[in-house]
Design a protein around this motif. Structure first.
Motif, PDB file in Angstrom:
ATOM      1  N   ILE A  50     -27.170  -3.889  23.143  1.00  0.00           N
ATOM      2  CA  ILE A  50     -26.691  -5.055  22.400  1.00  0.00           C
ATOM      3  C   ILE A  50     -26.306  -6.139  23.395  1.00  0.00           C
ATOM      4  O   ILE A  50     -25.424  -5.941  24.236  1.00  0.00           O
ATOM      5  CB  ILE A  50     -25.493  -4.698  21.500  1.00  0.00           C
ATOM      6  N   ASP A  51     -26.992  -7.247  23.307  1.00  0.00           N
ATOM      7  CA  ASP A  51     -26.750  -8.373  24.222  1.00  0.00           C
ATOM      8  C   ASP A  51     -26.742  -7.916  25.679  1.00  0.00           C
ATOM      9  O   ASP A  51     -25.921  -8.345  26.487  1.00  0.00           O
ATOM     10  CB  ASP A  51     -25.427  -9.073  23.881  1.00  0.00           C
ATOM     11  N   GLY A  52     -27.652  -7.002  26.001  1.00  0.00           N
ATOM     12  CA  GLY A  52     -27.793  -6.528  27.375  1.00  0.00           C
ATOM     13  C   GLY A  52     -26.853  -5.413  27.771  1.00  0.00           C
ATOM     14  O   GLY A  52     -26.910  -4.938  28.913  1.00  0.00           O
ATOM     15  N   HIS A  53     -25.995  -4.946  26.851  1.00  0.00           N
ATOM     16  CA  HIS A  53     -25.028  -3.888  27.168  1.00  0.00           C
ATOM     17  C   HIS A  53     -25.428  -2.589  26.469  1.00  0.00           C
ATOM     18  O   HIS A  53     -25.860  -2.610  25.313  1.00  0.00           O
ATOM     19  CB  HIS A  53     -23.619  -4.294  26.722  1.00  0.00           C
ATOM     20  N   LEU A  54     -25.260  -1.462  27.176  1.00  0.00           N
ATOM     21  CA  LEU A  54     -25.556  -0.163  26.585  1.00  0.00           C
ATOM     22  C   LEU A  54     -24.512   0.142  25.523  1.00  0.00           C
ATOM     23  O   LEU A  54     -23.315   0.256  25.821  1.00  0.00           O
ATOM     24  CB  LEU A  54     -25.538   0.927  27.658  1.00  0.00           C
ATOM     25  N   ALA A  55     -24.956   0.267  24.275  1.00  0.00           N
ATOM     26  CA  ALA A  55     -24.041   0.468  23.157  1.00  0.00           C
ATOM     27  C   ALA A  55     -24.056   1.896  22.640  1.00  0.00           C
ATOM     28  O   ALA A  55     -23.137   2.292  21.915  1.00  0.00           O
ATOM     29  CB  ALA A  55     -24.401  -0.489  22.024  1.00  0.00           C
ATOM     30  N   GLY A  56     -25.069   2.666  22.977  1.00  0.00           N
ATOM     31  CA  GLY A  56     -25.140   4.036  22.500  1.00  0.00           C
ATOM     32  C   GLY A  56     -26.465   4.669  22.845  1.00  0.00           C
ATOM     33  O   GLY A  56     -27.367   4.019  23.381  1.00  0.00           O
ATOM     34  N   PHE A  57     -26.592   5.961  22.533  1.00  0.00           N
ATOM     35  CA  PHE A  57     -27.853   6.663  22.760  1.00  0.00           C
ATOM     36  C   PHE A  57     -27.927   7.875  21.839  1.00  0.00           C
ATOM     37  O   PHE A  57     -26.912   8.345  21.309  1.00  0.00           O
ATOM     38  CB  PHE A  57     -28.002   7.090  24.220  1.00  0.00           C
ATOM     39  N   LEU A  58     -29.136   8.366  21.658  1.00  0.00           N
ATOM     40  CA  LEU A  58     -29.371   9.585  20.878  1.00  0.00           C
ATOM     41  C   LEU A  58     -30.445  10.394  21.590  1.00  0.00           C
ATOM     42  O   LEU A  58     -31.449   9.841  22.044  1.00  0.00           O
ATOM     43  CB  LEU A  58     -29.811   9.251  19.447  1.00  0.00           C
ATOM     44  N   ILE A  59     -30.213  11.713  21.689  1.00  0.00           N
ATOM     45  CA  ILE A  59     -31.138  12.635  22.341  1.00  0.00           C
ATOM     46  C   ILE A  59     -31.548  13.705  21.337  1.00  0.00           C
ATOM     47  O   ILE A  59     -30.700  14.286  20.660  1.00  0.00           O
ATOM     48  CB  ILE A  59     -30.498  13.305  23.566  1.00  0.00           C
ATOM     49  N   ALA A  60     -32.862  13.969  21.236  1.00  0.00           N
ATOM     50  CA  ALA A  60     -33.354  15.003  20.337  1.00  0.00           C
ATOM     51  C   ALA A  60     -34.538  15.716  20.975  1.00  0.00           C
ATOM     52  O   ALA A  60     -35.287  15.130  21.752  1.00  0.00           O
ATOM     53  CB  ALA A  60     -33.761  14.405  18.986  1.00  0.00           C
ATOM     54  N   LEU A  61     -34.694  17.004  20.622  1.00  0.00           N
ATOM     55  CA  LEU A  61     -35.735  17.841  21.216  1.00  0.00           C
ATOM     56  C   LEU A  61     -36.494  18.591  20.133  1.00  0.00           C
ATOM     57  O   LEU A  61     -35.901  19.044  19.144  1.00  0.00           O
ATOM     58  CB  LEU A  61     -35.138  18.855  22.192  1.00  0.00           C
ATOM     59  N   ARG A  62     -37.810  18.749  20.348  1.00  0.00           N
ATOM     60  CA  ARG A  62     -38.641  19.543  19.461  1.00  0.00           C
ATOM     61  C   ARG A  62     -38.417  21.033  19.716  1.00  0.00           C
ATOM     62  O   ARG A  62     -37.768  21.444  20.672  1.00  0.00           O
ATOM     63  CB  ARG A  62     -40.112  19.213  19.705  1.00  0.00           C
ATOM     64  N   GLU A  63     -39.002  21.843  18.846  1.00  0.00           N
ATOM     65  CA  GLU A  63     -38.976  23.291  18.991  1.00  0.00           C
ATOM     66  C   GLU A  63     -39.801  23.716  20.207  1.00  0.00           C
ATOM     67  O   GLU A  63     -40.501  22.923  20.810  1.00  0.00           O
ATOM     68  CB  GLU A  63     -39.520  23.949  17.718  1.00  0.00           C
ATOM     69  N   SER A  64     -39.709  24.997  20.551  1.00  0.00           N
ATOM     70  CA  SER A  64     -40.509  25.618  21.615  1.00  0.00           C
ATOM     71  C   SER A  64     -40.131  25.150  23.010  1.00  0.00           C
ATOM     72  O   SER A  64     -40.904  25.313  23.947  1.00  0.00           O
ATOM     73  CB  SER A  64     -42.018  25.383  21.393  1.00  0.00           C
ATOM     74  N   GLY A  65     -38.940  24.571  23.159  1.00  0.00           N
ATOM     75  CA  GLY A  65     -38.479  24.170  24.482  1.00  0.00           C
ATOM     76  C   GLY A  65     -37.697  25.285  25.159  1.00  0.00           C
ATOM     77  O   GLY A  65     -37.467  26.362  24.600  1.00  0.00           O
ATOM     78  N   ASP A  66     -37.273  25.030  26.398  1.00  0.00           N
ATOM     79  CA  ASP A  66     -36.494  26.014  27.154  1.00  0.00           C
ATOM     80  C   ASP A  66     -35.022  25.619  27.220  1.00  0.00           C
ATOM     81  O   ASP A  66     -34.301  26.006  28.132  1.00  0.00           O
ATOM     82  CB  ASP A  66     -37.064  26.190  28.559  1.00  0.00           C
ATOM     83  N   TYR A  67     -34.575  24.848  26.242  1.00  0.00           N
ATOM     84  CA  TYR A  67     -33.193  24.387  26.203  1.00  0.00           C
ATOM     85  C   TYR A  67     -32.301  25.553  25.780  1.00  0.00           C
ATOM     86  O   TYR A  67     -32.575  26.247  24.807  1.00  0.00           O
ATOM     87  CB  TYR A  67     -33.078  23.227  25.219  1.00  0.00           C
ATOM     88  N   HIS A  68     -31.191  25.763  26.495  1.00  0.00           N
ATOM     89  CA  HIS A  68     -30.383  26.956  26.302  1.00  0.00           C
ATOM     90  C   HIS A  68     -29.162  26.735  25.418  1.00  0.00           C
ATOM     91  O   HIS A  68     -28.290  27.603  25.345  1.00  0.00           O
ATOM     92  CB  HIS A  68     -29.960  27.535  27.651  1.00  0.00           C
ATOM     93  N   SER A  69     -29.075  25.615  24.738  1.00  0.00           N
ATOM     94  CA  SER A  69     -27.976  25.389  23.809  1.00  0.00           C
ATOM     95  C   SER A  69     -27.980  26.476  22.728  1.00  0.00           C
ATOM     96  O   SER A  69     -29.021  26.763  22.134  1.00  0.00           O
ATOM     97  CB  SER A  69     -28.131  24.014  23.143  1.00  0.00           C
ATOM     98  N   PRO A  70     -26.835  27.096  22.444  1.00  0.00           N
ATOM     99  CA  PRO A  70     -26.810  28.122  21.389  1.00  0.00           C
ATOM    100  C   PRO A  70     -27.179  27.568  20.018  1.00  0.00           C
ATOM    101  O   PRO A  70     -27.749  28.294  19.193  1.00  0.00           O
ATOM    102  CB  PRO A  70     -25.364  28.637  21.416  1.00  0.00           C
TER     103      PRO A  70
END
Length: 206
Positions: A50-70
């Motif tokens: 927003i007006d050149g400033h980082l206001a937020g973010f979102l991260i998402a992952l598909r299935e079949s990854g090696d991410y270890h989050s329970p």
């Protein structure tokens, strides 16, 4: 106010890390290596500017990854195809302006042409009724609960939202060569994409 939702760039990472770790008890802290994992492997990783400033973010992952989050593993054990929202963080100065809904609209648009299900979780300890209400009004339903880590870990509610548009997209495009080559349908460029094969959206597990 000029708002842009765009794929994350490497030069954003320091600001993203600082924003994440100032997010409070509802956001799990990250170190630089963990954030680098998301930068290299997340299917969806976009920031709001927003007006050149980082206001937020979102991260998402598909299935079949090696991410270890329970919580990611919980969905992986039960659903063959999904997009899992790992985290959304909005800077304090930009909260209560609808930016969370804008992100959720954007990630839904990304997901519904690739998978039948959008997944996430909310913490029940401590419970944030505003967050629970937000997800309920956006169409998410609880599909399970679990305690993260150990018996003393935090209780979470596992949420899922079915994406009815996916069936039409699958039958019209995904089963006949894939999505059209349009800029707004393109995947983000990821380092891991060159070394890890990705199943075509809609392709079923053997």
């Amino acid at each position: 106010m000029a708002l842009a939702i765009r794929d994350v760039s490497e030069h954003d990472l320091d600001a993203v890390l600082a924003l994440n770790n100032a997010g409070g008890q509802s956001i799990i802290a990250l170190d630089a290596a963990q954030l680098r994992y998301f930068f290299e492997r997340a299917d969806y990783f976009r920031v709001a500017e927003i007006d050149g400033h980082l206001a937020g973010f979102l991260i998402a992952l598909r299935e079949s990854g090696d991410y270890h989050s329970p919580n990611y593993r919980w969905f992986s054990e039960r659903y063959p195809a999904f997009l899992y929202i790992d985290r959304i963080v909005i800077a304090n100065a930009y909260r209560r302006h609808g930016l969370g809904r804008i992100f959720y609209c954007d990630v839904t648009s990304y997901a519904e042409v690739r998978v039948p299900l959008l997944a996430c979780e909310v913490f029940l300890e401590p419970r944030d009724d505003v967050v629970v209400l937000f997800h309920g009004t956006y169409g998410f339903q609880e599909v399970g609960q679990q305690r993260m880590g150990s018996r003393k870990g935090r209780q979470v509610s596992l949420l899922a939202k079915e994406l009815p548009s996916y069936a039409y997209v699958r039958e019209t495009w995904l089963e006949h060569g894939g999505l059209p080559e349009l800029p707004w349908l393109a995947e983000r460029q990821r380092l891991a994409a060159a070394t890890q094969p990705r199943r075509q959206a809609g392709e079923r597990h053997a």
